[in-house]
Design a protein around this motif. Sequence first.
Motif, PDB file in Angstrom:
ATOM      1  N   ARG A  83      22.435  16.241  36.031  1.00 33.83           N
ATOM      2  CA  ARG A  83      22.796  16.864  37.298  1.00 33.83           C
ATOM      3  C   ARG A  83      21.624  17.629  37.900  1.00 33.83           C
ATOM      4  NH1 ARG A  83      27.431  17.162  34.306  1.00 33.83           N
ATOM      5  NH2 ARG A  83      26.730  18.999  33.225  1.00 33.83           N
ATOM      6  N   GLN A  84      20.712  18.090  37.070  1.00 28.64           N
ATOM      7  CA  GLN A  84      19.565  18.833  37.561  1.00 28.64           C
ATOM      8  C   GLN A  84      18.382  17.898  37.822  1.00 28.64           C
ATOM      9  OE1 GLN A  84      21.086  19.693  34.578  1.00 28.64           O
ATOM     10  NE2 GLN A  84      22.349  21.310  35.417  1.00 28.64           N
ATOM     11  N   SER A  85      18.586  16.591  37.819  1.00 31.99           N
ATOM     12  CA  SER A  85      17.559  15.578  38.030  1.00 31.99           C
ATOM     13  C   SER A  85      16.435  15.676  37.013  1.00 31.99           C
ATOM     14  CB  SER A  85      16.983  15.672  39.456  1.00 31.99           C
ATOM     15  OG  SER A  85      17.989  15.433  40.379  1.00 31.99           O
ATOM     16  N   GLN A  86      16.768  16.070  35.804  1.00 33.18           N
ATOM     17  CA  GLN A  86      15.771  16.138  34.733  1.00 33.18           C
ATOM     18  C   GLN A  86      15.930  14.895  33.890  1.00 33.18           C
ATOM     19  OE1 GLN A  86      16.383  19.382  32.113  1.00 33.18           O
ATOM     20  NE2 GLN A  86      14.434  19.148  31.076  1.00 33.18           N
ATOM     21  N   PRO A  87      14.889  14.064  33.780  1.00 30.90           N
ATOM     22  CA  PRO A  87      15.032  12.847  32.980  1.00 30.90           C
ATOM     23  C   PRO A  87      15.391  13.161  31.543  1.00 30.90           C
ATOM     24  CG  PRO A  87      12.997  12.811  34.255  1.00 30.90           C
ATOM     25  CD  PRO A  87      13.595  14.179  34.390  1.00 30.90           C
ATOM     26  N   SER A  88      16.255  12.322  30.975  1.00 27.59           N
ATOM     27  CA  SER A  88      16.710  12.574  29.613  1.00 27.59           C
ATOM     28  C   SER A  88      15.571  12.464  28.618  1.00 27.59           C
ATOM     29  CB  SER A  88      17.846  11.625  29.246  1.00 27.59           C
ATOM     30  OG  SER A  88      17.413  10.297  29.323  1.00 27.59           O
ATOM     31  N   SER A  89      14.520  11.727  28.947  1.00 24.69           N
ATOM     32  CA  SER A  89      13.407  11.616  28.011  1.00 24.69           C
ATOM     33  C   SER A  89      12.752  12.976  27.795  1.00 24.69           C
ATOM     34  CB  SER A  89      12.373  10.610  28.523  1.00 24.69           C
ATOM     35  OG  SER A  89      11.857  11.022  29.761  1.00 24.69           O
ATOM     36  N   ARG A  90      12.700  13.817  28.844  1.00 23.05           N
ATOM     37  CA  ARG A  90      12.148  15.161  28.676  1.00 23.05           C
ATOM     38  C   ARG A  90      13.026  15.996  27.757  1.00 23.05           C
ATOM     39  NH1 ARG A  90      11.367  17.265  34.449  1.00 23.05           N
ATOM     40  NH2 ARG A  90      10.926  15.248  35.284  1.00 23.05           N
ATOM     41  N   ALA A  91      14.317  15.884  27.937  1.00 22.45           N
ATOM     42  CA  ALA A  91      15.234  16.661  27.096  1.00 22.45           C
ATOM     43  C   ALA A  91      15.142  16.215  25.647  1.00 22.45           C
ATOM     44  CB  ALA A  91      16.672  16.511  27.603  1.00 22.45           C
ATOM     45  N   VAL A  92      15.043  14.913  25.431  1.00 20.71           N
ATOM     46  CA  VAL A  92      14.953  14.410  24.066  1.00 20.71           C
ATOM     47  C   VAL A  92      13.633  14.837  23.444  1.00 20.71           C
ATOM     48  CG1 VAL A  92      14.818  12.329  22.656  1.00 20.71           C
ATOM     49  CG2 VAL A  92      16.516  12.492  24.470  1.00 20.71           C
ATOM     50  N   ILE A 103      29.886  12.880  17.090  1.00 18.11           N
ATOM     51  CA  ILE A 103      28.850  13.257  18.054  1.00 18.11           C
ATOM     52  C   ILE A 103      29.361  13.006  19.475  1.00 18.11           C
ATOM     53  CG2 ILE A 103      26.575  12.599  18.975  1.00 18.11           C
ATOM     54  CD1 ILE A 103      26.417  14.414  16.548  1.00 18.11           C
ATOM     55  N   LYS A 104      30.049  11.888  19.663  1.00 17.06           N
ATOM     56  CA  LYS A 104      30.598  11.574  20.984  1.00 17.06           C
ATOM     57  C   LYS A 104      31.594  12.649  21.409  1.00 17.06           C
ATOM     58  CE  LYS A 104      32.957   7.967  23.592  1.00 17.06           C
ATOM     59  NZ  LYS A 104      33.578   6.642  23.521  1.00 17.06           N
ATOM     60  N   ALA A 105      32.449  13.064  20.469  1.00 18.54           N
ATOM     61  CA  ALA A 105      33.428  14.108  20.792  1.00 18.54           C
ATOM     62  C   ALA A 105      32.730  15.423  21.118  1.00 18.54           C
ATOM     63  CB  ALA A 105      34.398  14.304  19.624  1.00 18.54           C
ATOM     64  N   ILE A 106      31.709  15.754  20.360  1.00 22.74           N
ATOM     65  CA  ILE A 106      30.949  16.985  20.624  1.00 22.74           C
ATOM     66  C   ILE A 106      30.269  16.881  21.979  1.00 22.74           C
ATOM     67  CG2 ILE A 106      28.941  18.342  19.901  1.00 22.74           C
ATOM     68  CD1 ILE A 106      29.730  17.593  16.987  1.00 22.74           C
ATOM     69  N   VAL A 145      30.701  19.317  25.144  1.00 20.65           N
ATOM     70  CA  VAL A 145      29.565  19.982  25.789  1.00 20.65           C
ATOM     71  C   VAL A 145      29.538  19.644  27.270  1.00 20.65           C
ATOM     72  CG1 VAL A 145      27.044  20.046  25.911  1.00 20.65           C
ATOM     73  CG2 VAL A 145      28.175  20.213  23.703  1.00 20.65           C
ATOM     74  N   ASP A 146      29.776  18.350  27.592  1.00 15.42           N
ATOM     75  CA  ASP A 146      29.816  17.951  29.007  1.00 15.42           C
ATOM     76  C   ASP A 146      30.908  18.715  29.756  1.00 15.42           C
ATOM     77  OD1 ASP A 146      29.009  14.409  28.562  1.00 15.42           O
ATOM     78  OD2 ASP A 146      27.729  16.175  28.699  1.00 15.42           O
ATOM     79  N   GLN A 147      32.096  18.842  29.138  1.00 12.87           N
ATOM     80  CA  GLN A 147      33.189  19.553  29.781  1.00 12.87           C
ATOM     81  C   GLN A 147      32.833  21.026  29.984  1.00 12.87           C
ATOM     82  OE1 GLN A 147      36.579  18.818  27.312  1.00 12.87           O
ATOM     83  NE2 GLN A 147      36.865  16.719  28.053  1.00 12.87           N
ATOM     84  N   LEU A 148      32.269  21.637  28.961  1.00 13.84           N
ATOM     85  CA  LEU A 148      31.864  23.042  29.086  1.00 13.84           C
ATOM     86  C   LEU A 148      30.787  23.208  30.142  1.00 13.84           C
ATOM     87  CD1 LEU A 148      31.824  24.156  25.359  1.00 13.84           C
ATOM     88  CD2 LEU A 148      33.424  24.891  27.124  1.00 13.84           C
ATOM     89  N   SER A 149      29.849  22.263  30.190  1.00  9.65           N
ATOM     90  CA  SER A 149      28.786  22.314  31.180  1.00  9.65           C
ATOM     91  C   SER A 149      29.367  22.212  32.591  1.00  9.65           C
ATOM     92  CB  SER A 149      27.791  21.186  30.927  1.00  9.65           C
ATOM     93  OG  SER A 149      26.769  21.206  31.884  1.00  9.65           O
ATOM     94  N   GLU A 150      30.341  21.304  32.750  1.00 11.70           N
ATOM     95  CA  GLU A 150      30.985  21.162  34.056  1.00 11.70           C
ATOM     96  C   GLU A 150      31.736  22.437  34.437  1.00 11.70           C
ATOM     97  OE1 GLU A 150      33.376  17.634  33.963  1.00 11.70           O
ATOM     98  OE2 GLU A 150      31.631  16.346  33.583  1.00 11.70           O
ATOM     99  N   LYS A 151      32.424  23.049  33.462  1.00 16.40           N
ATOM    100  CA  LYS A 151      33.137  24.294  33.740  1.00 16.40           C
ATOM    101  C   LYS A 151      32.158  25.390  34.167  1.00 16.40           C
ATOM    102  CE  LYS A 151      37.121  23.661  30.708  1.00 16.40           C
ATOM    103  NZ  LYS A 151      37.803  24.133  29.502  1.00 16.40           N
ATOM    104  N   MET A 177      21.319  19.549  18.017  1.00 16.75           N
ATOM    105  CA  MET A 177      21.072  19.958  19.402  1.00 16.75           C
ATOM    106  C   MET A 177      22.361  19.719  20.201  1.00 16.75           C
ATOM    107  SD  MET A 177      18.032  21.079  19.237  1.00 16.75           S
ATOM    108  CE  MET A 177      17.752  21.388  20.970  1.00 16.75           C
ATOM    109  N   LEU A 178      22.726  20.689  21.004  1.00 16.14           N
ATOM    110  CA  LEU A 178      23.999  20.591  21.726  1.00 16.14           C
ATOM    111  C   LEU A 178      23.848  20.259  23.201  1.00 16.14           C
ATOM    112  CD1 LEU A 178      26.115  23.489  20.202  1.00 16.14           C
ATOM    113  CD2 LEU A 178      26.278  21.052  19.767  1.00 16.14           C
ATOM    114  N   ASP A 179      22.625  20.082  23.680  1.00 11.54           N
ATOM    115  CA  ASP A 179      22.515  19.741  25.092  1.00 11.54           C
ATOM    116  C   ASP A 179      22.938  18.282  25.283  1.00 11.54           C
ATOM    117  OD1 ASP A 179      19.814  17.994  25.619  1.00 11.54           O
ATOM    118  OD2 ASP A 179      19.635  19.302  23.859  1.00 11.54           O
ATOM    119  N   PRO A 180      23.498  17.963  26.439  1.00  8.30           N
ATOM    120  CA  PRO A 180      24.044  16.621  26.671  1.00  8.30           C
ATOM    121  C   PRO A 180      23.029  15.502  26.449  1.00  8.30           C
ATOM    122  CG  PRO A 180      24.738  18.103  28.419  1.00  8.30           C
ATOM    123  CD  PRO A 180      23.738  18.858  27.583  1.00  8.30           C
TER     124      PRO A 180
END
Length: 181
Positions: free
Chosen positions: A49-58, A151-154, A158-164, A71-74
Amino acid sequence: MSAPQSVAGSALGVFTQAELLTLQHQQQIMAQRSHQSGAPADRGRGTSRQSQPSSRAVSAASSQSIPGRIMLDPHSLQALHAHLENVMRTIQRRIEELEDATEQSVRNSSGRAGTSIQNADKEIARMRRIMQDIDTLEEEFEKIKRIRDKIKAIRNNVDQLSEKLDRSRPSGHGAGGARRR
């Protein structure tokens, strides 16, 4: 920061000790591959959502990874999920190869059994080793599958919490609303 970036795997309470060891091993493999190639092979869903490529996060997650922590980030969870999917596909292909080898072994054994007991014994021993390999791989496959599902459930949580959090920020009262935990 309002939420921890990682958590001890045992703190989640959803993994057995064997699953935690396997998960830690897979995280190490993923981090090593990320460091070797400079970016993960599978970028996941694209941009956040912040236009940050996932490769940077990984890359950040792998450089910040602490043994025994998840790691708990999406983006990290998505990359880990994709990695586990690849591991499962590899294991599944190997099981299929071993099953084909077993069928061939059985055909070879039955065709030569009448003429050569010694060759038949070798093929039977080979078949037993193959069957043991299949059993081991099937157990590993199921363990990886359980970890992947957890991991999928987690990740979904995390996605739901992030959206909230994203929804609650605009309605907050200034900077004080964004600091709440």
